[in-house]
Design a protein around this motif. Structure first.
Motif, PDB file in Angstrom:
ATOM      1  N   VAL A  25       0.848  -1.209   0.000  1.00 43.16           N
ATOM      2  CA  VAL A  25       0.000   0.000   0.000  1.00 43.16           C
ATOM      3  C   VAL A  25       0.877   1.250   0.000  1.00 43.16           C
ATOM      4  O   VAL A  25       0.599   2.222  -0.719  1.00 43.16           O
ATOM      5  CB  VAL A  25      -0.959  -0.012   1.216  1.00 43.16           C
ATOM      6  CG1 VAL A  25      -1.686   1.328   1.360  1.00 43.16           C
ATOM      7  CG2 VAL A  25      -1.961  -1.144   1.094  1.00 43.16           C
ATOM      8  N   ASP A  26       1.966   1.218   0.775  1.00 45.05           N
ATOM      9  CA  ASP A  26       2.896   2.353   0.817  1.00 45.05           C
ATOM     10  C   ASP A  26       3.519   2.586  -0.566  1.00 45.05           C
ATOM     11  O   ASP A  26       3.647   3.730  -1.010  1.00 45.05           O
ATOM     12  CB  ASP A  26       3.992   2.118   1.864  1.00 45.05           C
ATOM     13  CG  ASP A  26       3.448   2.187   3.291  1.00 45.05           C
ATOM     14  OD1 ASP A  26       2.325   2.709   3.472  1.00 45.05           O
ATOM     15  OD2 ASP A  26       4.128   1.713   4.227  1.00 45.05           O
ATOM     16  N   ARG A  84       1.060   4.234  -2.780  1.00 43.83           N
ATOM     17  CA  ARG A  84       0.894   5.650  -2.430  1.00 43.83           C
ATOM     18  C   ARG A  84       2.017   6.475  -3.048  1.00 43.83           C
ATOM     19  O   ARG A  84       1.781   7.574  -3.564  1.00 43.83           O
ATOM     20  CB  ARG A  84       0.848   5.817  -0.910  1.00 43.83           C
ATOM     21  CG  ARG A  84       0.287   7.189  -0.500  1.00 43.83           C
ATOM     22  CD  ARG A  84       0.228   7.400   1.008  1.00 43.83           C
ATOM     23  NE  ARG A  84      -0.548   6.389   1.701  1.00 43.83           N
ATOM     24  CZ  ARG A  84      -0.044   5.422   2.459  1.00 43.83           C
ATOM     25  NH1 ARG A  84       1.270   5.344   2.634  1.00 43.83           N
ATOM     26  NH2 ARG A  84      -0.827   4.549   3.056  1.00 43.83           N
ATOM     27  N   GLU A  85       3.243   5.932  -3.010  1.00 43.79           N
ATOM     28  CA  GLU A  85       4.397   6.594  -3.658  1.00 43.79           C
ATOM     29  C   GLU A  85       4.125   6.862  -5.125  1.00 43.79           C
ATOM     30  O   GLU A  85       4.567   7.858  -5.686  1.00 43.79           O
ATOM     31  CB  GLU A  85       5.650   5.712  -3.548  1.00 43.79           C
ATOM     32  CG  GLU A  85       6.112   5.453  -2.140  1.00 43.79           C
ATOM     33  CD  GLU A  85       7.065   6.532  -1.649  1.00 43.79           C
ATOM     34  OE1 GLU A  85       8.091   6.726  -2.317  1.00 43.79           O
ATOM     35  OE2 GLU A  85       6.744   7.176  -0.636  1.00 43.79           O
ATOM     36  N   THR A 104      -4.117   5.732  -4.369  1.00 39.44           N
ATOM     37  CA  THR A 104      -4.652   5.450  -3.034  1.00 39.44           C
ATOM     38  C   THR A 104      -5.584   4.243  -3.121  1.00 39.44           C
ATOM     39  O   THR A 104      -6.251   4.019  -4.117  1.00 39.44           O
ATOM     40  CB  THR A 104      -5.430   6.640  -2.443  1.00 39.44           C
ATOM     41  OG1 THR A 104      -6.382   7.069  -3.400  1.00 39.44           O
ATOM     42  CG2 THR A 104      -4.516   7.779  -2.070  1.00 39.44           C
ATOM     43  N   GLY A 162      -3.096   1.224   6.218  1.00 39.16           N
ATOM     44  CA  GLY A 162      -2.997   2.464   5.456  1.00 39.16           C
ATOM     45  C   GLY A 162      -3.958   2.535   4.288  1.00 39.16           C
ATOM     46  O   GLY A 162      -3.741   3.290   3.332  1.00 39.16           O
ATOM     47  N   GLU A 202      -7.554   3.667   2.887  1.00 34.97           N
ATOM     48  CA  GLU A 202      -8.674   4.561   3.195  1.00 34.97           C
ATOM     49  C   GLU A 202      -9.930   3.714   3.309  1.00 34.97           C
ATOM     50  O   GLU A 202     -10.077   2.736   2.578  1.00 34.97           O
ATOM     51  CB  GLU A 202      -8.906   5.536   2.035  1.00 34.97           C
ATOM     52  CG  GLU A 202      -7.742   6.429   1.710  1.00 34.97           C
ATOM     53  CD  GLU A 202      -7.643   7.597   2.668  1.00 34.97           C
ATOM     54  OE1 GLU A 202      -8.677   7.992   3.248  1.00 34.97           O
ATOM     55  OE2 GLU A 202      -6.519   8.085   2.847  1.00 34.97           O
TER      56      GLU A 202
END
Ligand SMILES: Nc1nc(=O)c2c([nH]1)NC[C@@H]1CN(c3ccc(C(=O)N[C@@H](CCC(=O)O)C(=O)O)cc3)C=[N+]21
Length: 285
Positions: free
Chosen positions: A23-24, A27-28, A32, A61, A63
């Motif tokens: 997930v990180d 996001r990078e 999302t 992380g 949403e």
């Protein structure tokens, strides 16, 4: 109590840590990941499950969006909520919590879900993909069962697996998943019409109880050294109880506790389905 305990809670925590890395990374890349839930009515167990899904998302992380409707919501209101999630770019996947109140037909509701956002893998399109061996979201509980068995290095290739229960969310898709080429197990799918259940379970290397009948699976039905996966959830005085009795721990080599076994794995696989989908979308960008 000699059997090895297959700790679904611990494995789910590990899977969530692995998902957080993915997930990180998304996001990078500017992607999302967002999970929506639709809950109709105020069933306490359903509220606990939905709360759990939102706290899982927070840990990883992801949403999350929550749509709660009252028990007397009309089918039109449910439909409108689903259309909002189908159209929302923030929501990459969502679920409609089951069971629904009796005046709302679950089959009708499932078919309103955009199959590309079906985090449960329960729409006709996605169950069809499972039948055909095509990629797509796999129902969370069957996926969680196979993942837990893999992480405890229980061999599936050529194994005799007895699945008890033919429901749409667990037993039926689990039979398809276990017999898929990549798993290669031999499955006997038992149900309430099975004449002699013990005759089938005693032959099995792995017995999976998904009937929702406490006390259904006892030690005398288990081959010594076999694996017992207890999926059933029945509430007795408010507490969740599985399908297997405690004496199976004396006969089996591995057992899933219940609670603490397949429940947490189911929740982890919901997140995995949503992250898989977001990654597939990210590649297309
Ligand atoms: N659209 C939809 N998707 C589902 O995946 C879905 C559903 N509807 N309706 C109900 C069932 C049931 N289910 C569980 C999830 C987590 C636990 C879980 O985490 N249980 C904890 C115990 C929590 C407790 O005390 O009840 C455990 O096993 O350790 C149990 C059951 C998902 N379901």
């Amino acid at each position: 109590m000699t059997a090895i305990r297959m700790d679904g809670r611990a494995v789910a925590d590990q899977i969530k840590a692995e998902l957080k890395v993915r997930v990180d990374a998304l996001r990078e890349q500017g992607v999302t990941v967002g999970l929506g839930t639709v809950l109709v009515g105020d069933d306490p167990a359903s509220q606990i499950y939905v709360n759990g899904k939102h706290s899982d998302c927070e840990q990883v992380g992801i949403e999350s969006f929550r749509v709660d409707l009252t028990a007397d919501a009309t089918p039109e209101q449910v439909e409108r909520s689903i259309r909002v999630l189908n159209d929302s770019t923030m929501c990459t996947g969502y679920i409609v919590q089951l069971p629904l109140p009796s005046h709302i037909d679950p089959t009708w509701v499932l078919e309103l879900i955009d199959p590309d956002k079906d985090a449960d893998g329960l729409t006709a399109d996605n169950l069809g993909r499972l039948v055909l061996g095509q990629p797509g979201p796999v129902p969370c509980t069957p996926r969680g069962i196979v993942e837990l068995l893999r992480r405890y290095e229980i061999p599936l290739d050529g194994a005799d697996v007895c699945v008890i229960g033919r429901g749409t969310t667990v037993g039926r898709p689990l039979g398809l998943l276990l017999t898929a080429r990549e798993n290669n197990a031999t499955v006997t799918l038992c149900h309430t019409g099975t004449r002699d259940l013990a005759e089938h379970t005693r032959r099995a290397d792995i017995v999976i109880g998904a009937a929702g009948r406490p006390g259904l699976i006892t030690a005398s039905m288990i081959k010594p050294g076999a694996v017992v996966v207890d999926v059933g959830v029945t509430r007795v005085n408010g507490k969740p109880v599985g399908d297997a009795t405690d004496d199976v721990w004396d006969v089996a080599s591995h057992v899933t506790p219940n609670p603490g076994g397949i429940g947490p794995m189911t929740r982890a696989m919901l997140l995995a389905n949503v992250v898989d989908r977001a990654e597939a979308l990210a590649v297309l960008q």
